[in-house]
Design an enzyme around this catalytic site. Sequence first.
Site: not given
Length: 483
Positions: A17, A115
């Site tokens: 990520h 995120d």
Amino acid sequence: MAKTTNIAVVSIPAFSHQASIVGFCKRLVHLHDHFHVTCIFPTIDAPIPATLAMLESLPSNIDYTFLPPVQKQDLPQNASSLVLVQTAVSYSMPSFRDLLRSLVSTTSFAALVADPFTNEAVEIAKGEFNLLSYIYFPISAMTMSLLLHLPKLHQQVLCEYKDHKEAIQIPGCLPLQGHDLPSDFQDRSCVDYELILQRCKRLPLADGFLVNSFYEMEKGTLEALQEHCKGSNNNNSCVYLVGPIIQTEQSSESKGSECVRWLEKQRPNSVLYVSFGSGCTLSQQQLNELAFGLELSGQNFLWVLKAPNDSADGAYVVASNDDPLKFLPNGFLERTKGHGYVVTSWAPQTQILGHTSTGGFLTHCGWNSALESIVLGVPMVAWPLFAEQGMNVVLLNEGLKVALRPKINENGVVEREEIAKVIKGVMVGEEGNEIRGRIEKLKDAAADALKEDGSSRMALYQFGTQMENVGKCLSYSLMEVTK
């Protein structure tokens, strides 16, 4: 001279990520060179070494900070990686709030980009600081559509998803079987699923969504997402497909790596690259079957090997220190010497996939790996292990038809004969040639999306322009206040 537009981004303590959102930031400041980005990273124990190495090459208009580390010993014991990561993010929110307050008080900030699994930060940014807030999805538009619709799906399907008899239809997506939904969805009573459901309910707070995909690959899904956002409560928020974003820089370590030198000696398109990413692990039984399947296939291979673990995400938070070689079947290295190469640490994946000797990729189909294979035009053996990888495989195998998927037996194991079959299917024969032709076309579409007038570049330009306008309004407001 254009005024600086400041934004902050926040990720989760997982390298895949972090790498994706940093890649997004680099592309954003390259297109809008007066942007300044502050990357914020929650941390478990200490920063991830691969992340530290990646951050060494940041341009001057991107900086970063690691929030005070959450100690693993303070997290729930024997919990899944998802629970560990999400709990660490929650524990980091007071530090995030303090940092954001400091940033906003000293600089005019235009927006926060978060995120999807740090969207607690969106609540703080919007509710306490009145910042425009966006969600950056390092995953496919297909998975984003699932997450947006999960609260509704949760009410519609009353049984376990894997027991649902009919195909599950997510707007804009291929029909899905319940067992292909993310692994954390497979037990609706567990804390993992409840955590995801809570975070999905926060997604409509966002003012827009950025997705690491491109229009030519997920056109139908994008159109469904745009329609959903127009009819939702989040003020006609925009959806921007800004990918493919992959890691392309070559470190000095990769240029001199032994496995690359080994590739130089192989024939074009003759090597199968085998890697399950940074976090996935196989059981000892499955590792044995893979070893024997590679041997049985007769194909050249380059295998990034990790020590086995009964949990598919066994290396997601903390990797094993065991020597992986000791877990291989007796005599495997001797029998495959000359046409096999085993790597037991890090390997330069994009350099390997881009090498002329590489003809196939046996992958867990994490989204980063899938995009790298598409961008570099390498056919795949798609072997999902956890998270949303099953959905990625449905897209790659059934939708785009650029991958073969091995069958799993009733005990949840892919047997050696099946492994050898799909490897040969990708590497040799007519089926492999057809897959290669399709992925070459997709490779060209990915390259076109990033051209000056390409769909992804235009989407990123539109997002940046919106942030510039916000920055100008903030500057004007500050001037009025200080008159």
